[in-house]
Design a protein around this motif. Sequence first.
Motif, PDB file in Angstrom:
ATOM      1  N   LEU A  35      22.339   4.340 -35.750  1.00  0.00           N
ATOM      2  CA  LEU A  35      23.506   3.521 -36.046  1.00  0.00           C
ATOM      3  C   LEU A  35      23.941   3.674 -37.495  1.00  0.00           C
ATOM      4  O   LEU A  35      23.109   3.724 -38.392  1.00  0.00           O
ATOM      5  N   ASN A  36      25.255   3.705 -37.687  1.00  0.00           N
ATOM      6  CA  ASN A  36      25.785   3.606 -39.039  1.00  0.00           C
ATOM      7  C   ASN A  36      26.514   2.270 -39.140  1.00  0.00           C
ATOM      8  O   ASN A  36      26.606   1.537 -38.153  1.00  0.00           O
ATOM      9  N   SER A  37      27.030   1.941 -40.298  1.00  0.00           N
ATOM     10  CA  SER A  37      27.640   0.615 -40.487  1.00  0.00           C
ATOM     11  C   SER A  37      28.857   0.412 -39.592  1.00  0.00           C
ATOM     12  O   SER A  37      29.069  -0.687 -39.068  1.00  0.00           O
ATOM     13  N   LYS A  38      29.637   1.459 -39.388  1.00  0.00           N
ATOM     14  CA  LYS A  38      30.817   1.338 -38.520  1.00  0.00           C
ATOM     15  C   LYS A  38      30.391   1.006 -37.090  1.00  0.00           C
ATOM     16  O   LYS A  38      30.948   0.118 -36.446  1.00  0.00           O
ATOM     17  N   MET A  39      29.381   1.703 -36.601  1.00  0.00           N
ATOM     18  CA  MET A  39      28.905   1.472 -35.242  1.00  0.00           C
ATOM     19  C   MET A  39      28.304   0.076 -35.110  1.00  0.00           C
ATOM     20  O   MET A  39      28.494  -0.597 -34.104  1.00  0.00           O
ATOM     21  N   SER A  40      27.588  -0.367 -36.133  1.00  0.00           N
ATOM     22  CA  SER A  40      26.935  -1.677 -36.097  1.00  0.00           C
ATOM     23  C   SER A  40      27.923  -2.818 -35.966  1.00  0.00           C
ATOM     24  O   SER A  40      27.627  -3.838 -35.365  1.00  0.00           O
ATOM     25  N   GLU A  41      29.092  -2.652 -36.538  1.00  0.00           N
ATOM     26  CA  GLU A  41      30.094  -3.713 -36.542  1.00  0.00           C
ATOM     27  C   GLU A  41      31.089  -3.616 -35.390  1.00  0.00           C
ATOM     28  O   GLU A  41      31.960  -4.462 -35.241  1.00  0.00           O
ATOM     29  N   THR A  42      30.964  -2.605 -34.571  1.00  0.00           N
ATOM     30  CA  THR A  42      31.894  -2.386 -33.464  1.00  0.00           C
ATOM     31  C   THR A  42      31.643  -3.396 -32.346  1.00  0.00           C
ATOM     32  O   THR A  42      30.501  -3.594 -31.930  1.00  0.00           O
ATOM     33  N   PRO A  43      32.697  -4.046 -31.846  1.00  0.00           N
ATOM     34  CA  PRO A  43      32.515  -5.017 -30.765  1.00  0.00           C
ATOM     35  C   PRO A  43      32.039  -4.350 -29.470  1.00  0.00           C
ATOM     36  O   PRO A  43      32.361  -3.186 -29.204  1.00  0.00           O
ATOM     37  N   ILE A  44      31.284  -5.092 -28.655  1.00  0.00           N
ATOM     38  CA  ILE A  44      30.767  -4.526 -27.407  1.00  0.00           C
ATOM     39  C   ILE A  44      31.882  -4.180 -26.421  1.00  0.00           C
ATOM     40  O   ILE A  44      31.676  -3.390 -25.514  1.00  0.00           O
ATOM     41  N   GLU A  45      33.058  -4.722 -26.603  1.00  0.00           N
ATOM     42  CA  GLU A  45      34.197  -4.382 -25.734  1.00  0.00           C
ATOM     43  C   GLU A  45      34.489  -2.879 -25.771  1.00  0.00           C
ATOM     44  O   GLU A  45      34.970  -2.307 -24.793  1.00  0.00           O
ATOM     45  N   THR A  46      34.156  -2.245 -26.885  1.00  0.00           N
ATOM     46  CA  THR A  46      34.375  -0.805 -27.050  1.00  0.00           C
ATOM     47  C   THR A  46      33.596   0.009 -26.024  1.00  0.00           C
ATOM     48  O   THR A  46      34.000   1.115 -25.677  1.00  0.00           O
ATOM     49  N   LEU A  47      32.495  -0.543 -25.522  1.00  0.00           N
ATOM     50  CA  LEU A  47      31.664   0.180 -24.559  1.00  0.00           C
ATOM     51  C   LEU A  47      32.323   0.320 -23.191  1.00  0.00           C
ATOM     52  O   LEU A  47      31.885   1.119 -22.370  1.00  0.00           O
ATOM     53  N   ASP A  48      33.364  -0.466 -22.944  1.00  0.00           N
ATOM     54  CA  ASP A  48      34.089  -0.403 -21.674  1.00  0.00           C
ATOM     55  C   ASP A  48      33.142  -0.624 -20.486  1.00  0.00           C
ATOM     56  O   ASP A  48      33.109   0.156 -19.535  1.00  0.00           O
ATOM     57  N   LEU A  49      32.378  -1.702 -20.570  1.00  0.00           N
ATOM     58  CA  LEU A  49      31.405  -2.045 -19.529  1.00  0.00           C
ATOM     59  C   LEU A  49      32.082  -2.698 -18.330  1.00  0.00           C
ATOM     60  O   LEU A  49      33.169  -3.259 -18.452  1.00  0.00           O
ATOM     61  N   GLY A  50      31.398  -2.674 -17.208  1.00  0.00           N
ATOM     62  CA  GLY A  50      31.842  -3.409 -16.035  1.00  0.00           C
ATOM     63  C   GLY A  50      31.757  -4.904 -16.326  1.00  0.00           C
ATOM     64  O   GLY A  50      31.085  -5.342 -17.259  1.00  0.00           O
ATOM     65  N   VAL A  51      32.425  -5.695 -15.507  1.00  0.00           N
ATOM     66  CA  VAL A  51      32.517  -7.139 -15.728  1.00  0.00           C
ATOM     67  C   VAL A  51      31.148  -7.808 -15.770  1.00  0.00           C
ATOM     68  O   VAL A  51      30.862  -8.604 -16.669  1.00  0.00           O
ATOM     69  N   ARG A  52      30.288  -7.500 -14.816  1.00  0.00           N
ATOM     70  CA  ARG A  52      28.976  -8.152 -14.765  1.00  0.00           C
ATOM     71  C   ARG A  52      28.145  -7.831 -16.016  1.00  0.00           C
ATOM     72  O   ARG A  52      27.568  -8.718 -16.639  1.00  0.00           O
ATOM     73  N   ALA A  53      28.088  -6.562 -16.394  1.00  0.00           N
ATOM     74  CA  ALA A  53      27.307  -6.163 -17.577  1.00  0.00           C
ATOM     75  C   ALA A  53      27.891  -6.797 -18.840  1.00  0.00           C
ATOM     76  O   ALA A  53      27.152  -7.336 -19.672  1.00  0.00           O
ATOM     77  N   TYR A  54      29.203  -6.754 -18.979  1.00  0.00           N
ATOM     78  CA  TYR A  54      29.861  -7.329 -20.155  1.00  0.00           C
ATOM     79  C   TYR A  54      29.598  -8.834 -20.246  1.00  0.00           C
ATOM     80  O   TYR A  54      29.202  -9.343 -21.300  1.00  0.00           O
ATOM     81  N   ASN A  55      29.807  -9.541 -19.147  1.00  0.00           N
ATOM     82  CA  ASN A  55      29.597 -10.989 -19.152  1.00  0.00           C
ATOM     83  C   ASN A  55      28.145 -11.358 -19.442  1.00  0.00           C
ATOM     84  O   ASN A  55      27.875 -12.346 -20.127  1.00  0.00           O
ATOM     85  N   SER A  56      27.215 -10.576 -18.939  1.00  0.00           N
ATOM     86  CA  SER A  56      25.791 -10.829 -19.211  1.00  0.00           C
ATOM     87  C   SER A  56      25.511 -10.733 -20.709  1.00  0.00           C
ATOM     88  O   SER A  56      24.826 -11.587 -21.272  1.00  0.00           O
ATOM     89  N   LEU A  57      26.049  -9.699 -21.337  1.00  0.00           N
ATOM     90  CA  LEU A  57      25.818  -9.523 -22.768  1.00  0.00           C
ATOM     91  C   LEU A  57      26.484 -10.622 -23.582  1.00  0.00           C
ATOM     92  O   LEU A  57      25.896 -11.150 -24.535  1.00  0.00           O
ATOM     93  N   LYS A  58      27.690 -10.985 -23.209  1.00  0.00           N
ATOM     94  CA  LYS A  58      28.401 -12.044 -23.933  1.00  0.00           C
ATOM     95  C   LYS A  58      27.656 -13.375 -23.808  1.00  0.00           C
ATOM     96  O   LYS A  58      27.489 -14.097 -24.791  1.00  0.00           O
ATOM     97  N   ARG A  59      27.208 -13.690 -22.585  1.00  0.00           N
ATOM     98  CA  ARG A  59      26.457 -14.924 -22.358  1.00  0.00           C
ATOM     99  C   ARG A  59      25.157 -14.954 -23.158  1.00  0.00           C
ATOM    100  O   ARG A  59      24.698 -16.009 -23.577  1.00  0.00           O
ATOM    101  N   ALA A  60      24.569 -13.793 -23.348  1.00  0.00           N
ATOM    102  CA  ALA A  60      23.321 -13.697 -24.112  1.00  0.00           C
ATOM    103  C   ALA A  60      23.572 -13.732 -25.622  1.00  0.00           C
ATOM    104  O   ALA A  60      22.626 -13.721 -26.406  1.00  0.00           O
ATOM    105  N   GLY A  61      24.841 -13.749 -26.025  1.00  0.00           N
ATOM    106  CA  GLY A  61      25.171 -13.896 -27.439  1.00  0.00           C
ATOM    107  C   GLY A  61      25.453 -12.613 -28.201  1.00  0.00           C
ATOM    108  O   GLY A  61      25.550 -12.622 -29.419  1.00  0.00           O
TER     109      GLY A  61
END
Length: 126
Positions: A35-61
């Motif tokens: 990881l570099n600083s740019k990658m570290s600060e990138t929101p998880i939305e950038t990963l283009d995850l499916g709804v279930r995976a995205y919601n799981s990560l968001k719920r976990a903080g």
Amino acid sequence: MSVDQSQTLSQIIEQITGDRIHEKKGGKFFFKFYLNSKMSETPIETLDLGVRAYNSLKRAGYSTIGELAEDIASGAEISKIRNCGTKSCREIMEKLFLYQYSCIPQEKRARYILEIVEMNVVKNRG
């Protein structure tokens, strides 16, 4: 999503090594984080995850790729996150890998893929 991220893990590995890989159902995927600083600060939305995976990560903080990568690297298991089953875990790991791969300089990508292939062949044998 960049062109590199739209390729699948299997396509990238086949393109660089010439080998076709067959994904084992429920198999884990291992790779090193660079990881570099740019990658570290990138929101998880950038990963283009499916709804279930995205919601799981968001719920976990998790809100950034850096937070997620640091926890995984320190031994946290994303499979322990509520509603994050085997398919979601694999999707998250593959998307993290593809994002990281797209951030690596072009001249270092082939060596990185070979390292990942070797790491997974050894880990998945046992």
